[in-house]
Scaffold this active site. Structure first.
Site, PDB file in Angstrom:
ATOM      1  N   GLY A 258     -51.367  27.591  56.178  1.00  0.00           N
ATOM      2  CA  GLY A 258     -52.728  27.641  56.686  1.00  0.00           C
ATOM      3  C   GLY A 258     -53.609  28.485  55.783  1.00  0.00           C
ATOM      4  O   GLY A 258     -53.125  29.174  54.883  1.00  0.00           O
ATOM      5  N   CYS A 285     -45.386  29.851  54.009  1.00  0.00           N
ATOM      6  CA  CYS A 285     -46.724  30.254  53.581  1.00  0.00           C
ATOM      7  C   CYS A 285     -47.375  31.161  54.638  1.00  0.00           C
ATOM      8  O   CYS A 285     -46.918  32.275  54.850  1.00  0.00           O
ATOM      9  CB  CYS A 285     -47.559  29.018  53.277  1.00  0.00           C
ATOM     10  SG  CYS A 285     -48.955  29.366  52.170  1.00  0.00           S
ATOM     11  N   LEU A 286     -48.412  30.696  55.328  1.00  0.00           N
ATOM     12  CA  LEU A 286     -49.005  31.511  56.379  1.00  0.00           C
ATOM     13  C   LEU A 286     -47.971  31.817  57.464  1.00  0.00           C
ATOM     14  O   LEU A 286     -47.975  32.902  58.051  1.00  0.00           O
ATOM     15  CB  LEU A 286     -50.217  30.810  56.992  1.00  0.00           C
ATOM     16  CG  LEU A 286     -50.973  31.641  58.036  1.00  0.00           C
ATOM     17  CD1 LEU A 286     -51.835  32.702  57.361  1.00  0.00           C
ATOM     18  CD2 LEU A 286     -51.842  30.755  58.933  1.00  0.00           C
ATOM     19  N   GLN A 289     -46.156  34.809  56.575  1.00  0.00           N
ATOM     20  CA  GLN A 289     -46.974  35.991  56.832  1.00  0.00           C
ATOM     21  C   GLN A 289     -47.041  36.305  58.330  1.00  0.00           C
ATOM     22  O   GLN A 289     -47.113  37.478  58.720  1.00  0.00           O
ATOM     23  CB  GLN A 289     -48.368  35.776  56.255  1.00  0.00           C
ATOM     24  CG  GLN A 289     -48.364  35.629  54.738  1.00  0.00           C
ATOM     25  CD  GLN A 289     -49.622  34.982  54.184  1.00  0.00           C
ATOM     26  OE1 GLN A 289     -50.535  34.629  54.926  1.00  0.00           O
ATOM     27  NE2 GLN A 289     -49.672  34.813  52.868  1.00  0.00           N
ATOM     28  N   ASN A 327     -49.684  27.922  47.431  1.00  0.00           N
ATOM     29  CA  ASN A 327     -51.127  27.981  47.682  1.00  0.00           C
ATOM     30  C   ASN A 327     -51.408  29.114  48.660  1.00  0.00           C
ATOM     31  O   ASN A 327     -51.425  28.911  49.861  1.00  0.00           O
ATOM     32  CB  ASN A 327     -51.641  26.644  48.238  1.00  0.00           C
ATOM     33  CG  ASN A 327     -53.101  26.733  48.642  1.00  0.00           C
ATOM     34  OD1 ASN A 327     -53.820  27.633  48.230  1.00  0.00           O
ATOM     35  ND2 ASN A 327     -53.541  25.799  49.473  1.00  0.00           N
ATOM     36  N   GLY A 329     -53.406  33.334  48.843  1.00  0.00           N
ATOM     37  CA  GLY A 329     -54.089  34.449  48.199  1.00  0.00           C
ATOM     38  C   GLY A 329     -53.689  35.796  48.769  1.00  0.00           C
ATOM     39  O   GLY A 329     -54.233  36.825  48.358  1.00  0.00           O
ATOM     40  N   PHE A 330     -52.744  35.789  49.730  1.00  0.00           N
ATOM     41  CA  PHE A 330     -52.264  37.018  50.352  1.00  0.00           C
ATOM     42  C   PHE A 330     -50.746  37.049  50.273  1.00  0.00           C
ATOM     43  O   PHE A 330     -50.104  35.996  50.167  1.00  0.00           O
ATOM     44  CB  PHE A 330     -52.709  37.093  51.819  1.00  0.00           C
ATOM     45  CG  PHE A 330     -54.199  37.179  52.015  1.00  0.00           C
ATOM     46  CD1 PHE A 330     -54.811  38.400  52.255  1.00  0.00           C
ATOM     47  CD2 PHE A 330     -54.985  36.037  51.957  1.00  0.00           C
ATOM     48  CE1 PHE A 330     -56.182  38.477  52.427  1.00  0.00           C
ATOM     49  CE2 PHE A 330     -56.366  36.102  52.131  1.00  0.00           C
ATOM     50  CZ  PHE A 330     -56.965  37.332  52.365  1.00  0.00           C
ATOM     51  N   HIS A 405     -44.354  26.245  49.444  1.00  0.00           N
ATOM     52  CA  HIS A 405     -44.270  24.956  50.138  1.00  0.00           C
ATOM     53  C   HIS A 405     -43.068  24.175  49.604  1.00  0.00           C
ATOM     54  O   HIS A 405     -42.977  23.938  48.401  1.00  0.00           O
ATOM     55  CB  HIS A 405     -45.543  24.134  49.903  1.00  0.00           C
ATOM     56  CG  HIS A 405     -46.788  24.784  50.429  1.00  0.00           C
ATOM     57  ND1 HIS A 405     -48.007  24.143  50.449  1.00  0.00           N
ATOM     58  CD2 HIS A 405     -47.017  26.006  50.942  1.00  0.00           C
ATOM     59  CE1 HIS A 405     -48.917  24.944  50.960  1.00  0.00           C
ATOM     60  NE2 HIS A 405     -48.337  26.090  51.260  1.00  0.00           N
ATOM     61  N   GLU A 407     -42.215  20.934  50.182  1.00  0.00           N
ATOM     62  CA  GLU A 407     -42.228  19.485  50.379  1.00  0.00           C
ATOM     63  C   GLU A 407     -42.772  18.683  49.206  1.00  0.00           C
ATOM     64  O   GLU A 407     -42.862  17.462  49.283  1.00  0.00           O
ATOM     65  CB  GLU A 407     -43.011  19.149  51.646  1.00  0.00           C
ATOM     66  CG  GLU A 407     -44.484  18.866  51.488  1.00  0.00           C
ATOM     67  CD  GLU A 407     -45.299  20.012  50.898  1.00  0.00           C
ATOM     68  OE1 GLU A 407     -46.441  19.761  50.492  1.00  0.00           O
ATOM     69  OE2 GLU A 407     -44.807  21.147  50.818  1.00  0.00           O
TER      70      GLU A 407
END
Length: 447
Positions: A258, A285-286, A289, A327, A329-330, A405, A407
């Site tokens: 996300g 990813c998100l 986090q 992808n 930025g954190f 990611h 996939e």
């Protein structure tokens, strides 16, 4: 220009927050857009980038010099669902696109329209003719920053005022703008027929794994990867209460990718706190986090993030290097999860002072910390470019996560094994991450 394939395109301008200006030509919709200017290093997959909900609030610079030469097939769209399931159906979440050269005459048997045509249809401002090498170098030196791109306003003072008034990425909850707003299913019946030429038949199981997937801006390719591994999905909104998820007694819970600042998505990681320990959990990813924040960790904003299909990651458990699609930025500050457990960390009692996790890569150790909330947590993956955390595993609860990611939409297939690892976790296998990724990386492909 009107007599060339470029056509009669007008001027465009990109202004960064620090005052740096780039001039170019319009290659999308007319208008003005603001967002965080970032860059993606993928050599292909520009359409998947265009339609990835994780780019909400951003102006994406493609580092590969020519974009659009193989056109667009709508079957490759990554925005998960059309219709009344999402708030903004089939609309790209990114704010703008920056390229060196935009191809208007694609050549590909699957292509149905060009990228400029698509951008114009979707209302996305595009600019070409920019020295993207200089722009990317500037972002690497000074960090990703807010910017404004326009095909209608060229007064720098006016543009600067509009940029100053634009919402910032940090602190804004962009997940709520791209998540679905009601639950829905996703099964083998939803796999696109247009992709059958590339894939072998998906995994079959007498009773598919029943998985609840939190949609924080999930890519369709990730849902397809889960289904091909044998999962039957119920996709739910980003803020669905944990009690509702547990009430259906799922085999596992998946936390999706996300956009934006993870600290602003408290309603999701608060649910994750309630889920961990009660059901197997896999986050990417998100989602990675969200697990980290649920454990009380600190998340930092990276200087210019990781975006592209060529990020090298060391798997500390198998000692293999994965080339991954990323992808974000954190990133997770791994030491904030807790103090090291020396007897499980090669005798090391203190985190490296400079925060560079390649310290563990060099020593061949997957360190373990003691977390106040969830017990022992192991670092499993490290980014080899900058030494940041790329994956963790909860040792006292059935949960693991990665920052990238798996996939390949777009990107390589090295990390495909993570879908299999999730099914092994749901099966109760204690060593679920011990998979030969070299043999698994092409699993499911028909060529």
């Amino acid at each position: 220009m009107a007599s060339t394939t470029k056509g009669d395109c007008g001027p465009a301008i990109l202004l960064l927050a620090d005052g740096t200006v780039f001039y170019g030509r319009a290659c999308g919709a007319a208008g003005t857009a603001t967002g965080e200017v970032c860059f993606n290093t993928s050599l292909e997959g520009y359409f998947e980038v265009l339609t990835d909900p994780s780019y909400a609030g951003q102006i994406v610079t493609m580092t590969y010099p020519q974009i659009g030469n193989y056109g667009i097939d709508p079957a490759d769209v990554q925005s998960a669902f059309p219709g009344d399931i999402h708030r903004a159906p089939a609309t790209p979440a990114l704010r703008g696109m920056v390229v060196r050269d935009m191809c208007r005459t694609p050549s590909n048997w699957r292509s149905t329209l060009s990228v400029p045509e698509y951008l114009e249809q979707q209302g996305i401002v595009g600019i070409e003719g920019v020295d993207t090498r200089a722009l990317v170098q500037h972002l690497r030196d000074h960090g990703a920053q807010m910017g404004i791109v326009s095909t209608e306003e060229f007064d720098l003072a006016v543009l600067a005022d509009k940029l100053a008034a634009a919402p910032q990425l940090v602190g804004e909850n962009l997940v709520q703008t791209v998540s679905c707003f009601k639950p829905h299913s996703f099964t083998a019946d939803d796999l696109p027929a247009e992709h059958e030429f590339a894939f072998s038949a998906c995994a079959t199981r007498r009773a598919p794994y029943r998985v609840v997937a939190y949609d924080c801006g999930v890519k369709r390719g990730i849902l397809e990867g889960l289904v091909r591994a044998g999962c039957s999905l119920t996709v739910v909104p980003w803020n669905t209460p944990a009690s509702e998820v547990l009430s259906v007694n799922p085999d596992g819970v998946f936390l999706s990718n996300g956009p934006g600042d993870p600290d602003a998505v408290e309603e999701t990681y608060a649910q994750v706190q309630e889920l961990l320990g009660k059901v197997p959990v896999f986050g990417i990813c998100l989602g990675h986090q969200m697990i980290s924040l649920a454990a009380g960790a600190q998340i930092e904003k990276l200087k210019f993030g990781h975006r592209g299909g060529n990020q090298p990651v060391m798997n500390l458990l198998t000692r293999r290097v994965e080339i991954t699609a990323q992808n974000h930025g954190f990133g997770l500050v791994f030491p904030s999860l807790g103090a090291l457990v020396p007897e499980l960390s090669g005798g090391v009692a203190a985190h490296p002072a400079n925060g560079d996790l390649r310290f563990w890569v060099e020593r061949g150790i997957a360190p373990v910390v003691e977390n106040e909330r969830f017990g022992r947590i192991r670092l499993t993956h490290v980014n080899l470019n900058d030494g940041t955390a790329e994956g963790v595993q909860l040792l006292d609860h059935p949960a693991f996560s990665v920052q990238y990611h798996p996939e390949a939409s777009p990107g390589p297939t090295d990390a495909h094994y993570l879908f299999t690892a999730f099914t092994r976790l749901m099966d109760g296998e204690p060593d679920y991450l011990n998979i030969d990724i070299a043999s698994d990386r092409l699993h499911g492909w028909s060529f």
